[in-house]
Write a protein that holds these residues in place. Structure first.
Motif, short mmCIF file in Angstrom:
data_model
loop_
_atom_site.label_atom_id
_atom_site.label_comp_id
_atom_site.label_asym_id
_atom_site.label_seq_id
_atom_site.Cartn_x
_atom_site.Cartn_y
_atom_site.Cartn_z
N GLN A 196 31.04 51.66 49.23
CA GLN A 196 29.85 50.84 49.38
C GLN A 196 29.56 50.68 50.88
N GLU A 255 33.21 50.16 52.41
CA GLU A 255 34.39 49.63 51.73
C GLU A 255 34.75 50.58 50.60
N ILE A 260 38.06 50.98 44.17
CA ILE A 260 38.62 51.89 43.18
C ILE A 260 37.95 51.72 41.81
N ARG A 261 37.87 52.82 41.08
CA ARG A 261 37.37 52.81 39.70
C ARG A 261 38.35 53.58 38.83
N PRO A 297 37.53 47.24 38.80
CA PRO A 297 38.86 46.87 39.29
C PRO A 297 39.28 45.44 38.95
N ASN A 321 41.07 47.76 50.50
CA ASN A 321 41.61 46.47 50.07
C ASN A 321 43.11 46.58 49.87
N ASP A 351 39.08 39.07 54.06
CA ASP A 351 38.14 39.22 52.94
C ASP A 351 37.94 37.89 52.21
N ASP A 352 36.86 37.82 51.45
CA ASP A 352 36.60 36.67 50.57
C ASP A 352 36.66 35.34 51.33
N LYS A 394 30.89 36.53 48.64
CA LYS A 394 29.64 36.57 47.91
C LYS A 394 29.25 35.20 47.34
N GLU A 416 21.66 40.73 48.04
CA GLU A 416 21.01 41.41 46.91
C GLU A 416 19.51 41.60 47.09
N TYR A 428 24.16 44.93 47.08
CA TYR A 428 23.35 45.83 46.26
C TYR A 428 21.98 46.11 46.89
N PRO A 468 28.32 50.24 45.16
CA PRO A 468 29.38 51.23 45.45
C PRO A 468 29.06 52.52 44.69
P1 C2E Z 1 35.98 42.66 46.90
O1 C2E Z 1 36.96 43.17 47.91
O2 C2E Z 1 35.39 41.32 47.19
O3 C2E Z 1 34.86 43.77 46.80
C1 C2E Z 1 33.50 43.50 46.75
C2 C2E Z 1 33.05 43.46 45.33
O4 C2E Z 1 31.74 42.91 45.26
C3 C2E Z 1 32.96 44.85 44.73
O5 C2E Z 1 33.28 44.72 43.36
C4 C2E Z 1 31.49 45.16 44.86
O6 C2E Z 1 31.03 46.07 43.92
C5 C2E Z 1 30.87 43.82 44.65
N1 C2E Z 1 29.58 43.70 45.28
C6 C2E Z 1 29.19 44.17 46.49
N2 C2E Z 1 27.93 43.86 46.75
C7 C2E Z 1 27.48 43.17 45.69
C8 C2E Z 1 26.20 42.57 45.36
O7 C2E Z 1 25.23 42.61 46.12
N3 C2E Z 1 26.11 41.94 44.17
C9 C2E Z 1 27.16 41.88 43.31
N4 C2E Z 1 26.98 41.26 42.14
N5 C2E Z 1 28.38 42.43 43.58
C10 C2E Z 1 28.53 43.06 44.77
P2 C2E Z 1 34.32 45.67 42.71
O8 C2E Z 1 34.19 47.02 43.23
O9 C2E Z 1 34.21 45.42 41.25
O10 C2E Z 1 35.69 45.12 43.21
C11 C2E Z 1 36.17 43.91 42.80
C12 C2E Z 1 37.42 43.57 43.51
O11 C2E Z 1 38.48 44.44 43.14
C13 C2E Z 1 37.31 43.72 44.99
O12 C2E Z 1 36.65 42.62 45.48
C14 C2E Z 1 38.75 43.85 45.40
O13 C2E Z 1 39.33 42.58 45.49
C15 C2E Z 1 39.37 44.57 44.23
N6 C2E Z 1 39.54 45.99 44.55
C16 C2E Z 1 38.66 46.99 44.49
N7 C2E Z 1 39.21 48.15 44.89
C17 C2E Z 1 40.48 47.87 45.23
C18 C2E Z 1 41.57 48.65 45.75
O14 C2E Z 1 41.47 49.84 46.00
N8 C2E Z 1 42.74 47.99 45.99
C19 C2E Z 1 42.88 46.65 45.77
N9 C2E Z 1 44.03 46.09 46.05
N10 C2E Z 1 41.88 45.89 45.29
C20 C2E Z 1 40.70 46.50 45.02
#
Ligand code: C2E
Ligand code: CA
Ligand code: CA
Length: 608
Positions: A378, A392, A395-396, A407, A451, A513-514, A537, A573, A592, A597
């Motif tokens: 993304q 960023e 993973i999927r 994830p 991450n 993060d966060d 977010k 968004e 978004y 992503p």
């Molecule tokens: P995160 O690190 O806070 O990643 C951002 C999440 O917010 C991503 O969800 C992304 O798709 C979503 N996002 C970004 N912009 C927007 C937006 O405008 N609107 C909305 N509704 N969502 C948005 P994703 O990809 O589902 O990832 C969720 C969490 O999973 C991540 O939160 C992270 O904590 C974890 N994650 C993802 N990939 C990995 C990885 O490779 N390793 C680890 N350890 N954790 C991961």
């Protein structure tokens, strides 16, 4: 020669070894005579066959039936073009038995051609035998069978009634079916239509397991079709469709594409020699570009677009191939929902209760081996000009049954089991490989954030592994960042802090993060060596209307800056969110509004 031989013989008889040597010499002589006569009979045979076949050769060669002639010793005397192709005969097959014995299925039993002939030899001498509708196969594998009609005949060779040969005719029934299908082409374009598609798909599916290739179904639907027709008229529209059909016919042949005209403005491609899914996207982009400039009549120029739905069978055994067509139609509908000219690959929407976490837990290890994980990217943009300056990695899991799993569903399970360390290594490696590719192909170089969890950082070999991987892939460490959540950072111990400092020493950046979801101590923040602060977010979601959130976010940005960090706002968004945060002096944004992503291939378009 005879007298010489006698002399030698007489001489040898006198010696003690005489008897044995004579016998050997005699044997040799006999062998020479035997081979001489054999060669002669072969030559004769060849002559006879040649003469006999010559007349018919032309007919045999253009025949659509296979013709194979055997000697009485089952050596090949003649094979026509069809047989050579069917049995894969290369040069030098004459006067030898068939290199591979084809198998014929008779009454549920696979027999070799020789065995079939032998059975028939016992029954009749010169009457033609025919088998209607038997299965023919080179390897006796079910997936590889060809329906044929088989005729076996035997005949004396020329006047020499002691020399017989067997003539085999093979009538490939697939051709007959092909002829039948010719009735089902699209009237307008002459391309195969829906009926033929159904027929061919079954054959394609059956062959899939054999060649380890991927199969893609691509549906192309010309947008705003009724409106177009009302502008340019029915006749012009037909003309355009024919032109487009002809263009599709001329697509490169290396991917083994078959084009179908399924509906008036709807075309379907099957791409069956696919190694890399990205080839599909390249192809579709080309088609869309070509189509855009397709209509020019006198002074009218229309910019044509097509929506595209894709479904891909990725060669995993557990995947179901039967619903591939349905999936392509679903993907097309998804594409059309997004507007004109969109490309959409089928993504099943899954609800979190659609699967069992125990199953996921059990399948994680295998999923890694089976390559079911994929990294999406993304973009993170510069707030000043919306230029992509970072990304960023997210993973999927491409689950064969559940489809794409987000994830937030499987990461917690992985954290519990410690498997997250494995996945972390995988993500790092994939990102490094990707960075290298982008470097080689001269894409704009940006840093990618990965991450990581506390669990990973606390595992002993973490820093060591990172260092080794960087070395191995020869990627500049400044192109990698690690994201750790605020909460995890706050509870980390001194030893973890040390790990962080070592990572920084390697030249890798760190993002917090966060931010805003936990309780953060300012003192602690000062000690923590982060370069980037990512505002969560949930702090952004109501920013347009919630005055309190506005004040907090403004303060966060200022705090970040005062600690020498760059600040990223997540979850942007829409345009108004973007403008508001830009007015707060936020450095970078992610959300978004800029892009979801996306797979690496999609993402790299943003880097051009
Ligand atoms: P995160 O690190 O806070 O990643 C951002 C999440 O917010 C991503 O969800 C992304 O798709 C979503 N996002 C970004 N912009 C927007 C937006 O405008 N609107 C909305 N509704 N969502 C948005 P994703 O990809 O589902 O990832 C969720 C969490 O999973 C991540 O939160 C992270 O904590 C974890 N994650 C993802 N990939 C990995 C990885 O490779 N390793 C680890 N350890 N954790 C991961
Ligand atoms: Ca993150
Ligand atoms: Ca985040």
């Amino acid at each position: 020669m005879q007298s010489g031989l006698n002399t030698v013989q007489n001489f040898l008889i006198q010696s003690s070894m005489g008897n044995i040597v004579v016998m050997i010499l005699l044997l040799l002589l006999l062998l020479v005579i035997h081979f001489y006569s054999l060669a002669r009979s072969k030559r004769e045979l060849l002559e006879v066959v040649d003469n006999k076949v010559k007349v018919f050769q032309k007919a045999f060669d253009i025949s659509e039936d296979g013709v194979l002639i055997f000697s009485d010793k089952n050596e090949v005397l003649y094979a026509n073009r069809v047989v050579k192709k069917l049995m894969g005969l290369k040069q030098n097959f004459l006067f030898k038995p068939l290199p591979v014995q084809p198998k014929i299925k008779l009454k549920d039993k696979w027999l070799t051609l020789d065995e079939v002939i032998a059975i028939e030899n016992k029954k009749t001498e010169d009457k033609m035998i025919s088998y209607l509708q038997v299965e023919f196969s080179l390897d006796g594998q079910k997936d590889n069978t060809i329906p044929i009609n088989l005729y076996i005949d035997s005949s004396p060779l020329g006047s020499k009634h002691d020399l017989w040969c067997k003539i085999i005719f093979i009538h490939d029934l697939r051709q007959k079916e092909q002829h039948k299908i010719i009735g089902s082409i699209h009237q307008l374009s002459g391309l195969p239509n829906q009926a033929q598609l159904q027929h061919n798909l079954n054959a394609l599916y059956a062959k899939l397991h054999l060649n380890n290739k991927k199969l893609a179904i691509v549906l192309i639907d010309i947008d705003d079709f009724s409106m177009l027709r009302s502008i340019i008229g029915h006749e012009q529209m037909n003309h355009l469709l024919v032109k487009f059909s002809n263009y599709l016919r001329s697509l490169p042949s290396n991917l083994n594409i078959t084009v179908y005209h399924t509906y008036y403005n709807n075309f379907l491609l099957t791409i069956s020699d696919l190694d890399d899914e990205q080839e599909v996207y390249i192809l579709i982009k080309d088609i869309q570009e070509k189509l855009a400039s397709f209509y020019k009549m006198q002074d009218v120029k229309l910019y044509l677009t097509a929506s595209v739905g894709i479904s891909i069978y990725k060669g995993k055994r557990s995947e179901s191939v039967r619903n591939l067509l349905d999936r392509a139609y679903k993907a097309l509908a998804q594409a059309q929902k997004q507007g004109n000219g969109r490309i959409q690959e089928f993504i099943p929407e899954i609800a979190s209760n659609d699967y069992d976490s125990l199953i996921l837990h059990n399948e994680m290890h295998q999923a890694l081996e089976k390559n079911q994980f994929e990294i999406y990217y993304q973009p993170i943009v510069d707030a000043k000009n919306e230029e992509v300056v970072s990304a960023e990695a997210l993973i999927r899991w491409n689950h064969p049954e559940y489809g794409l799993i987000a994830p937030y569903i499987f990461i917690p399970i992985m954290e519990k089991t410690g498997f997250i360390a494995e996945i972390g290594k995988y993500v790092l490696e994939e990102v490094l490989k990707q960075q290298k590719r982008w470097e080689l192909f001269k894409f704009k170089q940006i840093d990618v954030s990965i991450n990581i969890t506390l669990f990973e950082i606390e595992s002993k070999d973490f820093v060591e592994n990172v260092e080794r991987q960087l070395q191995y892939h020869q990627v500049d460490p400044s192109l990698i960042k690690f994201e750790i959540t605020e909460g995890a950072a706050m509870i980390s111990e001194d030893s973890t802090q040390k790990q962080f400092r070592e990572i920084k020493k390697l030249g890798i950046g760190i993002s917090l993060d966060d931010f805003g979801t936990g309780y953060t101590s300012f003192v602690y923040m000062k000690k923590f060596p982060a370069d980037v602060l990512k505002i969560d977010k949930t702090m952004i979601d109501y920013i347009l209307t919630n005055k309190e959130d506005q004040r907090i976010v403004k303060a966060m940005i200022e705090m970040g800056h005062s600690l020498g960090m760059l600040v990223v706002a997540e979850g942007i968004e829409n345009k108004r969110m973007y403008e508001l945060l830009a007015s707060y002096d936020c450095d970078m944004m992610q959300g978004y509004y800029f892009s979801k992503p996306v797979p690496a291939f999609e993402f790299q378009k943003l880097l051009r």
